[in-house]
Design a protein around this motif. Structure first.
Motif, PDB file in Angstrom:
ATOM      1  N   THR A  13       0.877  -1.107   0.002  1.00 35.95           N
ATOM      2  CA  THR A  13       0.081   0.044   0.147  1.00 35.95           C
ATOM      3  C   THR A  13       0.772   1.123   0.027  1.00 35.95           C
ATOM      4  O   THR A  13       0.580   2.131  -0.724  1.00 35.95           O
ATOM      5  CB  THR A  13      -1.119  -0.172   1.293  1.00 35.95           C
ATOM      6  N   ASN A  14       1.922   1.284   0.806  1.00 38.53           N
ATOM      7  CA  ASN A  14       2.808   2.433   1.045  1.00 38.53           C
ATOM      8  C   ASN A  14       4.078   2.096   0.998  1.00 38.53           C
ATOM      9  O   ASN A  14       4.419   0.931   1.524  1.00 38.53           O
ATOM     10  CB  ASN A  14       2.706   3.224   2.350  1.00 38.53           C
ATOM     11  N   GLY A 196       0.850  -6.311   7.087  1.00 37.91           N
ATOM     12  CA  GLY A 196       0.709  -4.774   6.113  1.00 37.91           C
ATOM     13  C   GLY A 196      -0.414  -4.738   5.201  1.00 37.91           C
ATOM     14  O   GLY A 196      -1.255  -5.240   5.444  1.00 37.91           O
ATOM     15  N   GLY A 197      -0.235  -4.082   4.026  1.00 39.36           N
ATOM     16  CA  GLY A 197      -1.406  -3.840   3.101  1.00 39.36           C
ATOM     17  C   GLY A 197      -1.635  -5.115   2.410  1.00 39.36           C
ATOM     18  O   GLY A 197      -2.929  -5.289   2.024  1.00 39.36           O
ATOM     19  N   GLY A 225      -4.134  -5.785   4.770  1.00 36.72           N
ATOM     20  CA  GLY A 225      -5.178  -4.698   5.019  1.00 36.72           C
ATOM     21  C   GLY A 225      -6.163  -4.446   3.484  1.00 36.72           C
ATOM     22  O   GLY A 225      -7.372  -4.370   3.753  1.00 36.72           O
ATOM     23  N   GLU A 263     -11.519   2.164   3.146  1.00 39.69           N
ATOM     24  CA  GLU A 263     -10.024   2.145   3.914  1.00 39.69           C
ATOM     25  C   GLU A 263     -10.150   3.214   4.829  1.00 39.69           C
ATOM     26  O   GLU A 263      -9.775   2.938   5.976  1.00 39.69           O
ATOM     27  CB  GLU A 263      -9.008   2.340   2.926  1.00 39.69           C
ATOM     28  N   LYS A 266     -12.090   1.861   8.016  1.00 41.04           N
ATOM     29  CA  LYS A 266     -11.566   0.963   8.838  1.00 41.04           C
ATOM     30  C   LYS A 266     -10.421   1.467   9.643  1.00 41.04           C
ATOM     31  O   LYS A 266     -10.285   1.200  10.819  1.00 41.04           O
ATOM     32  CB  LYS A 266     -10.702  -0.011   7.675  1.00 41.04           C
ATOM     33  N   VAL A 267      -9.755   2.699   9.107  1.00 39.68           N
ATOM     34  CA  VAL A 267      -8.579   3.371   9.854  1.00 39.68           C
ATOM     35  C   VAL A 267      -9.395   3.968  10.997  1.00 39.68           C
ATOM     36  O   VAL A 267      -8.745   4.081  12.156  1.00 39.68           O
ATOM     37  CB  VAL A 267      -7.846   4.265   9.060  1.00 39.68           C
ATOM     38  N   SER A 270     -10.041   2.190  14.183  1.00 37.46           N
ATOM     39  CA  SER A 270      -9.245   1.791  14.992  1.00 37.46           C
ATOM     40  C   SER A 270      -9.101   2.784  16.340  1.00 37.46           C
ATOM     41  O   SER A 270      -8.390   2.352  17.380  1.00 37.46           O
ATOM     42  CB  SER A 270      -7.512   1.851  14.432  1.00 37.46           C
ATOM     43  N   GLY A 339       3.489  -3.165  10.272  1.00 41.94           N
ATOM     44  CA  GLY A 339       2.620  -2.931   9.381  1.00 41.94           C
ATOM     45  C   GLY A 339       1.301  -2.130   9.934  1.00 41.94           C
ATOM     46  O   GLY A 339       0.862  -2.611  11.009  1.00 41.94           O
ATOM     47  N   GLY A 340       0.783  -1.398   9.047  1.00 39.19           N
ATOM     48  CA  GLY A 340      -0.291  -0.372   9.258  1.00 39.19           C
ATOM     49  C   GLY A 340      -1.697  -1.338   9.846  1.00 39.19           C
ATOM     50  O   GLY A 340      -2.392  -0.883  10.584  1.00 39.19           O
ATOM     51  N   GLN A 341      -1.811  -2.503   9.339  1.00 43.46           N
ATOM     52  CA  GLN A 341      -3.256  -3.211   9.746  1.00 43.46           C
ATOM     53  C   GLN A 341      -3.038  -3.800  11.156  1.00 43.46           C
ATOM     54  O   GLN A 341      -3.897  -4.148  11.723  1.00 43.46           O
ATOM     55  CB  GLN A 341      -3.203  -4.288   8.768  1.00 43.46           C
ATOM     56  N   ARG A 343      -2.529  -1.873  13.427  1.00 44.00           N
ATOM     57  CA  ARG A 343      -3.091  -0.765  14.409  1.00 44.00           C
ATOM     58  C   ARG A 343      -4.606  -1.179  14.744  1.00 44.00           C
ATOM     59  O   ARG A 343      -5.172  -0.556  15.685  1.00 44.00           O
ATOM     60  CB  ARG A 343      -3.088   0.572  13.775  1.00 44.00           C
TER      61      ARG A 343
HETATM   62  P1  AMP Z   1       1.598  -1.043   5.282  1.00 44.09           P
HETATM   63  O1  AMP Z   1       1.778  -1.893   4.088  1.00 44.09           O
HETATM   64  O2  AMP Z   1       2.396  -1.376   6.479  1.00 44.09           O
HETATM   65  O3  AMP Z   1       1.868   0.397   5.068  1.00 44.09           O
HETATM   66  O4  AMP Z   1       0.011  -1.096   5.862  1.00 44.09           O
HETATM   67  C1  AMP Z   1      -0.706  -0.588   4.997  1.00 44.09           C
HETATM   68  C2  AMP Z   1      -2.126  -0.996   5.700  1.00 44.09           C
HETATM   69  O5  AMP Z   1      -2.445  -0.763   6.762  1.00 44.09           O
HETATM   70  C3  AMP Z   1      -3.266  -0.454   4.607  1.00 44.09           C
HETATM   71  O6  AMP Z   1      -4.277  -1.491   4.415  1.00 44.09           O
HETATM   72  C4  AMP Z   1      -3.972   0.413   5.684  1.00 44.09           C
HETATM   73  O7  AMP Z   1      -5.059   0.497   5.464  1.00 44.09           O
HETATM   74  C5  AMP Z   1      -3.639  -0.297   7.104  1.00 44.09           C
HETATM   75  N1  AMP Z   1      -3.898   0.895   8.019  1.00 44.09           N
HETATM   76  C6  AMP Z   1      -3.157   1.901   8.182  1.00 44.09           C
HETATM   77  N2  AMP Z   1      -3.419   2.437   9.206  1.00 44.09           N
HETATM   78  C7  AMP Z   1      -4.194   1.896   9.928  1.00 44.09           C
HETATM   79  C8  AMP Z   1      -5.231   2.038  11.150  1.00 44.09           C
HETATM   80  N3  AMP Z   1      -4.975   2.871  11.980  1.00 44.09           N
HETATM   81  N4  AMP Z   1      -6.084   0.935  11.430  1.00 44.09           N
HETATM   82  C9  AMP Z   1      -6.271  -0.125  10.663  1.00 44.09           C
HETATM   83  N5  AMP Z   1      -5.557  -0.251   9.640  1.00 44.09           N
HETATM   84  C10 AMP Z   1      -4.822   0.626   9.125  1.00 44.09           C
END
Ligand code: AMP
Length: 616
Positions: A13-14, A196-197, A225, A263, A266-267, A270, A339-341, A343
């Motif tokens: 994702t990022n 992660g994403g 994610g 998305e 979902k964020v 959290s 990884g963002g997910q 969170r």
């Molecule tokens: P990454 O690949 O680590 O950047 O993770 C990105 C994923 O984390 C994406 O699917 C985002 O939607 C998810 N994400 C980022 N922040 C949050 C949050 N606060 N709660 C849930 N998912 C999140």
């Protein structure tokens, strides 16, 4: 001045880039001030190439030509189930490449996945160059630990296309552990849970001062994610269809808006327990002038219900990994979330419940992987410049079993999953027929005993072998896995000493048709195991049964000579004995398995008769 080197976390994702300055790793923000950049690439109507935030901003109006989550497709074969699933939900067009890989069509031009990933990598390189005010070439790039050889090679290709000198690719959880344990002088067993994403990895490491030793790793390269977002999208689509009898999936623009809203919701969930999704003018009812709006309230509880199986899957993988690697949960002293997910509160609760530990608070889940990559990059370059050993030592493992196909379509593991890399292993194989002059070595990676279910990395044929009786020809196959998890294979026919090698390459992938052809129709090239454990065990079992049969048959025959029924059964036993002898001679593993079962049954029958006869 020391050379500029960077670490890049190429996320689904990022993406994020970092460097080490004054001995301290730091993330480099892009010009907009953001520390992460969306891994998105688009081609505009006018043919301009857009990357990152700019690509994301125009995704709704240009959904067909905006690529996101390309990492889920990198190094994969067109026929892979994950690719076929992705085709159903992605707004951009996937097509099959000439070598059976996946390509993306944007405005009538076709791009390979490494090419598109290279655009993201170039952008991260540029972010660093803007910061340094000069060129940067050397980089460490991270990949999911559970990536196979094809996915690793394709990521390296992407780096090369981006003009980077990728000095090492390292696994994301390992990079995270590196950043976590850097200069901390700790001695701990740590689990890194990385959701992660697009991908999920779990790794367990022993950190001993500067030594980072991975003990085991497992994962799913199609769990992240994006799947959580998709569940919300489906919930919205079905709700809307129920109310208006209209399918939002038929409208790419509506679908892209749904995805963004999902998305965001979902964020938000959290940190809050309820959120409103408002998408005005999402569609107009056909034949009516009225525009339709989408308004729904999503609670955290509902989100947890929609995604419960995804969270459970990640925990099940942890459980399986610990069991397979015979690691004790109680020995794990720290859990690091990456990884963002991660969170998502439910994910944190499940991880806490599973490991019985509160996750470490000191790491930033979005940045820790790039920081670790930068630490590794700096250590490698410093060591190279000073001619000394790096001040940190990384011992990683290979995530999947590596082996070759043997007679009968079976998969023979030569290097099991979780073996420390670099590693090398040789094994001797033999021919299955008299005067066989060619042998095909099919190299595979995977978890199944059946070759067809594993990922084929490549194949090569040893020809002009001297004509010899079956089983006497000896072919030595050596497998090498580099510290980056990349595989090379060499084969040597021991009679002539002739060698052949393959660097298994992602770009020379085969189509599924070719693969099936190779896997099913290569009888004439089949190779058999020589003295492997599987064969030895089977042979021992079968020979034991044969001895038992031989001792029982005369006793039974003595008493049953008059009975037709008895004669018939004994004839069948004789046939099985003959088959067993042939299977041993041919080293035919599937036949041995079958005959072992038949002989076992025959023995039970013979024993029963013998006991009855003895009792009369
Ligand atoms: P990454 O690949 O680590 O950047 O993770 C990105 C994923 O984390 C994406 O699917 C985002 O939607 C998810 N994400 C980022 N922040 C949050 C949050 N606060 N709660 C849930 N998912 C999140």
């Amino acid at each position: 001045m020391s050379e500029r080197v960077i670490g890049i976390d190429l996320g689904t994702t990022n993406s994020c880039v970092a460097t080490v300055e004054g001995g301290v790793p730091k993330v480099i923000a892009n010009k907009g001030g953001y520390k992460t950049t969306p891994s998105m690439v688009a081609i505009s109507e006018a043919g301009r190439r857009l990357v990152g935030h700019i690509a994301k901003r125009q995704a709704i109006t240009n959904a067909n030509n905006t690529v996101y989550a390309a990492k889920r497709l990198i190094g994969r074969k067109w026929t892979h189930p994950a690719v076929q699933r992705a085709r159903q939900v992605l707004p951009y067009k996937l097509v099959e490449g000439e070598t059976g890989d996946v390509r993306i069509e944007l405005h009538d031009k076709t791009y390979s996945i490494p090419e598109l990933s290279a655009i993201v990598l170039s952008e991260m390189k540029k972010v660093a160059e803007d910061y340094f005010g000069g060129p940067v070439e050397k980089a460490v790039v991270t990949i999911p630990a559970y990536f196979n050889d094809g996915q690793r090679q394709a990521t390296k290709d992407a780096g090369r296309i981006a003009g980077l000198d990728v000095i090492r690719i390292i696994n994301e959880p390992t990079a995270a552990a590196l950043a976590y344990g850097f200069k901390k002088n700790i001695r701990k067993r740590v689990a890194v849970f990385d959701l992660g994403g697009g991908t999920f990895d779990i790794s367990v490491l022993d950190i001993q001062d500067g030594v980072f030793e991975v003990l085991a790793t497992a994962g799913d390269t199609y769990l992240g994610g994006e799947d959580f977002d998709q569940r919300i999208v489906e919930w919205l689509v079905f709700g809307f269809a129920k109310e208006h009898k209209l399918d939002l999936r038929t409208d790419v623009m509506a679908l892209q808006r749904l995805r963004d809203a999902a998305e965001q919701a979902k964020v938000q969930l959290s940190s809050t327990t309820t959120t409103d999704i408002n998408l005005p003018f999402i569609m107009s009812a056909s034949g009516k002038q009225d525009a339709l709006h989408l308004q729904r309230t999503l609670t955290r509880e509902k989100l947890e219900e929609l995604t419960a199986d995804l969270v459970e899957r990640s925990v099940e993988i942890c459980d399986r990994m610990l069991k397979e690697a015979r690691l004790d949960k109680a020995d794990i002293e720290e859990v690091v979330l990456v990884g963002g997910q991660t969170r998502m509160p439910r994910v944190q609760q499940m991880v806490k419940a599973f490991f019985g530990l509160d996750p470490a608070k000191s790491v930033h889940p979005d940045e820790v992987v790039a920081l670790g990559a930068a630490v590794q990059a700096a250590a490698l370059v410093n060591a190279q410049q000073s001619g000394s050993q790096p001040d940190l030592l990384l011992l990683d493992v290979t995530p999947l079993n590596l082996g070759i196909m043997i007679a009968g379509g079976y998969f023979n593991t030569l290097i099991p999953a979780n073996t420390t890399v670099p590693t090398s292993k040789s094994h001797t194989f033999t021919t299955v027929r008299d005067n066989q002059t060619a042998v095909k070595i099919v190299v595979l990676q995977g978890e199944s005993d059946v070759s067809k279910q594993n990922e084929m990395l490549g194949e090569f044929i040893l020809t002009d072998l001297p004509a010899m009786p079956r089983g006497t020809m000896e072919i030595e196959v050596t497998f090498d896995i580099s510290p980056e998890g990349i595989v090379s294979v060499f084969a040597k026919d021991k009679a002539t000493g002739r060698e052949q090698s393959i660097q298994v390459t992602a770009t020379s992938r085969m189509s599924e048709d070719e693969l099936q052809h190779v896997l099913e129709a290569n009888e004439e090239f089949a190779v058999a195991e020589k003295n492997t454990e599987v064969f030895q065990t089977l042979r021992n079992d079968v020979e034991r049964h044969l001895r038992e049969v031989d001792s029982l048959v005369p006793k039974v025959r003595e008493f049953l000579s008059a009975s037709d029924f008895g004669e018939d059964a004994l004839k069948k036993v004789e046939t099985q004995k003959e088959r067993a002898r042939r299977a041993i001679q041919m080293q035919d593993i599937p036949a041995l398995k079958e005959v072992r079962e038949k002989l076992e049954r025959a023995n039970t029958m013979l024993k029963g008769v013998a006991e009855r006869v003895a009792g009369t």
